[in-house]
Design a protein around this motif. Structure first.
Motif, mmCIF file in Angstrom:
data_model
loop_
_atom_site.group_PDB
_atom_site.id
_atom_site.type_symbol
_atom_site.label_atom_id
_atom_site.label_comp_id
_atom_site.label_asym_id
_atom_site.label_seq_id
_atom_site.Cartn_x
_atom_site.Cartn_y
_atom_site.Cartn_z
ATOM 1 N N ILE A 55 -7.708 2.345 -3.132
ATOM 2 C CA ILE A 55 -7.531 1.169 -2.288
ATOM 3 C C ILE A 55 -8.860 0.440 -2.197
ATOM 4 C CG2 ILE A 55 -6.924 0.376 0.029
ATOM 5 C CD1 ILE A 55 -5.504 3.391 -0.025
ATOM 6 N N LYS A 94 -4.176 12.375 -4.574
ATOM 7 C CA LYS A 94 -2.725 12.284 -4.458
ATOM 8 C C LYS A 94 -2.089 13.616 -4.108
ATOM 9 C CE LYS A 94 -2.066 8.348 -7.554
ATOM 10 N NZ LYS A 94 -1.461 7.856 -8.817
ATOM 11 N N TYR A 149 -11.031 6.288 -2.389
ATOM 12 C CA TYR A 149 -10.298 7.194 -3.268
ATOM 13 C C TYR A 149 -9.724 8.336 -2.434
ATOM 14 C CZ TYR A 149 -13.197 4.743 -6.684
ATOM 15 O OH TYR A 149 -13.823 3.785 -7.427
ATOM 16 N N GLU A 154 -5.602 8.837 -12.395
ATOM 17 C CA GLU A 154 -4.241 9.298 -12.120
ATOM 18 C C GLU A 154 -4.176 10.252 -10.932
ATOM 19 O OE1 GLU A 154 -5.729 9.388 -15.023
ATOM 20 O OE2 GLU A 154 -4.683 7.779 -16.099
ATOM 21 N N TYR A 181 -4.495 -2.424 -4.062
ATOM 22 C CA TYR A 181 -4.097 -1.054 -4.397
ATOM 23 C C TYR A 181 -3.763 -1.001 -5.879
ATOM 24 C CZ TYR A 181 -1.067 3.036 -4.883
ATOM 25 O OH TYR A 181 -0.502 4.213 -5.301
ATOM 26 N N LEU A 202 0.829 -1.201 0.000
ATOM 27 C CA LEU A 202 0.000 0.000 0.000
ATOM 28 C C LEU A 202 0.869 1.259 0.000
ATOM 29 C CD1 LEU A 202 -2.732 -1.082 2.578
ATOM 30 C CD2 LEU A 202 -2.774 -1.277 0.094
ATOM 31 N N PRO A 203 0.314 2.402 -0.421
ATOM 32 C CA PRO A 203 1.109 3.633 -0.513
ATOM 33 C C PRO A 203 1.223 4.360 0.826
ATOM 34 C CG PRO A 203 -1.118 4.065 -1.239
ATOM 35 C CD PRO A 203 -1.060 2.582 -0.926
ATOM 36 N N LYS A 204 2.084 5.349 0.837
ATOM 37 C CA LYS A 204 2.126 6.310 1.933
ATOM 38 C C LYS A 204 1.272 7.497 1.524
ATOM 39 C CE LYS A 204 6.748 5.029 3.536
ATOM 40 N NZ LYS A 204 8.134 5.485 3.788
ATOM 41 N N VAL A 205 0.406 7.934 2.416
ATOM 42 C CA VAL A 205 -0.523 9.015 2.085
ATOM 43 C C VAL A 205 -0.437 10.103 3.147
ATOM 44 C CG1 VAL A 205 -2.126 7.486 0.876
ATOM 45 C CG2 VAL A 205 -2.438 7.906 3.317
ATOM 46 N N TYR A 259 -5.786 9.921 -8.046
ATOM 47 C CA TYR A 259 -6.192 9.310 -6.783
ATOM 48 C C TYR A 259 -5.363 8.065 -6.471
ATOM 49 C CZ TYR A 259 -10.311 12.258 -7.198
ATOM 50 O OH TYR A 259 -11.153 13.338 -7.308
ATOM 51 N N ASP A 260 -5.109 7.870 -5.172
ATOM 52 C CA ASP A 260 -4.690 6.575 -4.674
ATOM 53 C C ASP A 260 -5.955 5.765 -4.429
ATOM 54 O OD1 ASP A 260 -1.880 6.843 -4.576
ATOM 55 O OD2 ASP A 260 -2.082 8.125 -2.811
#
Length: 542
Positions: free
Chosen positions: A469, A538, A535, A464, A450, A415-418, A466-467
């Protein structure tokens, strides 16, 4: 020609209606029965051909006044198809028994005209012809089908009038020099007129919902929202002044907010009107003395300070209220436990110990859930970088006992860092994963993904930006009819004895996502499972 009645030729029932009404008109004109039958039969032959082979067929019956001493009954059948070529025998027979039939083609329509001369034209006055029209307008239905047909004609006429009225209203709303929008209870913009959209030079109704804060000056928005809050509490109007962004400038407007009452009497949206008062405002501002401006500024600062103080008091009250409500419950549960220590199970049931304990526990959980919901706000909180992998790891640790008890399989993508609030993201994923485990009658399988956005019909934005999950499970699922209310407070889709909870978890999830300027959707199928889509923009969230 004086039109008497129209009949759409769609099926055999319409053929019966056409025959009967031809007979009736001929009878009302004083024709002998043999002439009535010949005229009606000729019309029926062509009408039968239209029903069988035609398209968009229409029969019009009327009286043609050639002169005062010469009048005739006329039946005109129009059709998009060449009926004569489809069935020449029918036309030959109609011409044989009628003797007065014409067939021509004009403006993409084939027209058949059958006429029958009125034997006593002097008796057929204008008043009598008008009486024919009124008779067929108000005559009792000839059959249940005829009654339904008449109702449908009335409904179509009403629908056309309603559409015309709506178009006039839209034209008026879009052309008047007033900026108009409709907002919901959460201050999201639902509708705008063209004047406002053209003024702002950007669309407001996109995937990422806009609020009044997107175009009202930041120095004015608190006053507007406070006035709106009072208006909501009192179900009254709010009138004030504010600045609206136009290009790089802000223009003064008079803002008026009124409740938009629904048909059932409830208020679920608000009408907002903006009228340009910039010229008047500039004159007033120019005439003001600097000392007066400073005094107003001091008063505003004092008022803001008081508001901040009141907000802190309210937060302290929430914590105190939570403690004071929970403490008596703890004592009640301890005393119940001690009082029931020496009782048999039958005695406990007799005095409802289990029900009292269960009710107290539910009340305790409810107080905790409501308090958690009230704490979800980001004023005076600062977003920081949050590693969602660590968040999921902590949540799975908290849920380890139920995961082991249910033999659940949990799969987690990288998963990303947000940017956001760590504690709120933990609450978010705890609720979603706990629901996936709870609402499952077998061995739960939960996948936290993800990446791309498959199978989400509600998403219309740009991936593009939005992250994205997903939290997918193989649980009991839910019917699509619940999609409009599962994120509302205290909404439960099952009885309490089937699955526990207070109906606050998903409402808490939506509030957390909105606090981070994101969106949460879901797709579900009963007996198959549910997927929640999260959503998160980013760009920097603040």
């Amino acid at each position: 020609m004086k039109e008497i009645i129209q009949i759409n030729l769609d099926n055999e029932m319409d053929l019966i209606l056409a025959h009967k009404r031809c007979m009736k008109i001929a009878e009302m004109c004083g024709m002998p029965s043999s002439f009535q039958t010949r005229f009606s039969t000729a019309v029926s032959e062509v009408a039968r051909c239209a029903i069988a082979k035609g398209k968009n067929s229409l029969l019009v019956l009327g009286i043609n006044i050639i002169k005062s001493t010469q009048k005739e009954i006329v039946a005109i059948i129009t059709d998009s198809e060449d009926l004569k070529s489809c069935n020449p025998e029918a036309f030959n027979y109609a011409a044989k028994i009628s003797g007065h039939i014409q067939y021509n083609y004009f403006d993409n329509q084939f027209t058949t005209t059958i006429s029958q001369q009125v034997l006593s034209p002097g008796l057929l006055t204008e008043t009598k012809i008008k009486g024919f029209i009124d008779y067929f307008k108000y005559e009792p239905p000839l059959s249940p089908y005829d009654e339904i047909r008449k109702k449908n004609i009335e409904l179509i006429a009403l629908s056309e009038k309603l559409t015309e009225s709506e178009n006039k209203y839209k034209q008026l709303a879009n052309t008047i020099p007033i900026l108009i929008c409709v907002i919901n209870e959460r201050n999201n913009v639902l509708l705008v007129n063209e004047s406002l959209e053209n003024y702002l030079e950007k669309p407001l109704l996109t995937f990422e919902r806009k609020t009044l804060t997107h175009f009202i000056h930041s120095a004015d928005i608190d006053n507007v929202l406070e006035g709106l809050k009072r208006a909501k509490q009192n179900r009254s109007d709010y009138i004030g002044e504010t600045r609206i962004k136009k290009g790089t400038n802000y223009i003064w407007h008079l803002v008026s907010i009124t409740p938009n009452k629904a048909e059932d009497g409830t208020f679920n949206s608000w009408l907002v009107y903006f009228v340009d008062i910039n010229a008047q405002k500039m004159i007033v501002e120019t005439l003001k003395d600097n000392t007066e401006l400073k005094m107003i500024q001091l008063e505003l600062e004092s008022a803001n300070s008081q508001l901040r103080f009141k907000n802190k008091e309210l937060q302290q009250f929430a914590y105190i209220a939570s403690h004071d409500l929970q403490e008596p419950l703890r004592k009640i549960m301890i005393m119940l436990s001690r009082a029931g220590a020496d009782l048999t199970e039958d005695q406990k049931k007799k005095f409802y110990f289990d029900r009292i304990t269960l009710a107290a526990g539910r009340l305790s959980n409810l107080i905790t859930d409501v308090l958690n919901y009230s704490r979800i706000e980001n004023s005076e909180q600062y977003f920081e970088e949050v590693d969602l992998n660590k968040v999921i790891e902590e949540v799975l640790g908290d849920l380890s006992l139920i995961i082991e008890e249910k033999s659940a399989v949990i799969k987690v993508d990288q998963l990303p860092k947000v940017s956001g609030l760590d504690i709120q993201f933990r609450q978010l994923f705890y609720n979603l994963i706990n629901n996936a485990l709870k609402f499952n009658s077998g061995n739960p399988a939960v996948t936290i993904g993800y990446g791309d956005i498959p199978n989400d019909p509600n998403f219309t934005g740009s991936a593009e930006k939005y992250d994205v999950i997903s939290v997918e499970d193989n649980g009991i699922g839910m019917d699509s009819s619940y999609s409009g209310r599962i994120f509302d407070m205290f909404q439960r889709l099952h009885e309490r004895d089937q699955y526990g909870g207070n109906g606050i978890g998903l409402a808490l999830c939506r509030r957390i996502i909105e606090n981070h300027n994101g969106l949460i959707n879901f797709s579900s199928k009963p007996g198959v499972g549910t997927t929640f889509w999260i959503y998160l923009p980013k760009n920097k969230r603040s």
